[in-house]
Design an enzyme around this catalytic site. Structure first.
Site, PDB file in Angstrom:
ATOM      1  N   SER A 154       0.808  -1.219   0.000  1.00 45.01           N
ATOM      2  CA  SER A 154       0.000   0.000   0.000  1.00 45.01           C
ATOM      3  C   SER A 154       0.835   1.259   0.000  1.00 45.01           C
ATOM      4  O   SER A 154       0.525   2.212  -0.711  1.00 45.01           O
ATOM      5  CB  SER A 154      -0.899   0.050   1.238  1.00 45.01           C
ATOM      6  N   HIS A 163       0.343   4.492   4.666  1.00 41.39           N
ATOM      7  CA  HIS A 163      -0.256   5.202   3.530  1.00 41.39           C
ATOM      8  C   HIS A 163       0.290   6.617   3.419  1.00 41.39           C
ATOM      9  O   HIS A 163       0.687   7.076   2.340  1.00 41.39           O
ATOM     10  CB  HIS A 163      -1.779   5.247   3.692  1.00 41.39           C
TER      11      HIS A 163
END
Length: 339
Positions: free
Chosen positions: A194, A246
């Site tokens: 991610s 993230h």
């Protein structure tokens, strides 16, 4: 941007024994729109995309190896938490859903093969985990979402800018994501691409800014990218999602976009109106040089300071007590204060 990645995280789901895995979760179908939202006015010859497909193949191969090593039927704990899923697959069968709802290996197998864990990285000096965790996935669902996102985002970028620049952005964004995640998440393991995928998203955003004059549909492209990023970050407050990874990947990729993805500024429409054979200049603008310099400084200083803090054993939450709300919001179903 980025598709989904599950970097398991801090919040604990009270009914799941898999609450200690932080998979970078990028479950967003809207991400795919980012790959085709805006077009460059000047259609130069494109690169052939081979790196992104190879990365996808490598991730799938790694997952197969992980499942082979996991060998669920040999785990004695399955007697307590349930039977292996898809037992016809033999040693490639998945852990019981109570152990891993994503159809994948056990957390102990992930740790053994390179998952990100603060104790291993800082106390045992296994810094290589900051990179290896990017290639591990918590399950089939996790792997599928991430690889689809990588295909939709990465291939477009590689076709426009080549494998070298896209590869650098992918790896450095993944590294930045791992460093920030480790600074704030001490009690969970983390796996997934991610952070690297968010880095590609961030690079798309900064590339749009620095090459603003040569694109069409700029406002629509900017609006779409911002919405996608906002949605993905909002998903980060759900259980098993590491928003620090993230954010770390997004910021790293955003800065790298200014450094690696700037184009010489010239008007293609203007050049088309010139007589054949008439030379014209295509130069970088002063603001592009300024953004390049600032981004390089911020990247070097940021990654250096964060890495030093990490390996000195400092806890990021001590310097930013409210930051925990970025990645975890307690509800009746999970408690962020539990390990």
């Amino acid at each position: 941007m980025v598709g989904d990645d599950i970097e398991s995280r801090g919040g604990r789901v009270k009914r799941s024994s898999y609450n200690n895995i932080i998979a970078n979760n990028n479950n967003r179908s809207s991400v795919y729109a980012a790959s085709s939202t805006y077009m460059i006015e000047d259609t130069d010859s494109q690169w052939t995309s081979w790196l992104v497909p190879m990365v996808v193949v490598a991730n799938i191969a790694v997952f197969v190896v992980v499942m082979y090593v996991n060998n669920c039927p040999d785990h004695r704990h399955t007697r307590l938490v349930g039977k292996c899923v898809a037992r016809f697959l033999g040693r490639f069968s998945f852990e019981p859903l109570r152990e891993n709802p994503l159809f994948g290996p056990s957390s102990s197998t992930l740790i053994k093969l390179g998952a990100l864990e603060w104790t291993k990285v800082v106390i045992n000096h296994q810094g290589w985990r900051l990179i290896t965790c990017i290639w591990l996935h918590a399950g089939v669902i996790h792997l599928l979402v991430n690889m689809l996102s990588l295909v939709f985002i990465g291939i477009r970028l590689e076709q426009q800018f080549g494998f070298v620049r896209v590869g650098i952005i992918y790896l450095l964004s993944g590294f930045g994501a791992s460093v920030l995640s480790s600074l704030f998440n001490r009690n969970n393991i983390s796996v997934g691409a991610s952070g690297a995928l968010f880095g590609l998203l961030g690079a798309m955003l900064s590339e749009l800014f620095t090459n603003w004059s040569i694109y069409t549909n700029k406002a629509a492209a900017l609006f779409t990218l911002l919405i996608i990023i906002a949605i993905n970050l909002a998903i980060g407050i759900l259980p098993h999602v590491d928003n620090f990874a993230h954010i770390g990947g997004l910021v790293t990729g955003f800065l790298l976009g200014f450094v690696l993805l700037s184009r010489p500024q010239y008007g293609s429409l203007e050049s088309q109106n010139l007589p054949a054979g008439t030379p014209f200049k295509s130069n970088y603008k002063p603001y592009q040089y300024a953004l390049w310099l600032v981004s390089v400084v911020l990247l070097v200083v940021g990654l250096t300071v964060a890495s030093v803090m990490l390996f000195r054993g400092e806890n990021g939450n001590d310097h930013c007590r409210w930051c925990r709300y970025i990645t975890c919001v307690s509800t009746s179903r999970w408690d962020c204060n539990q390990n």
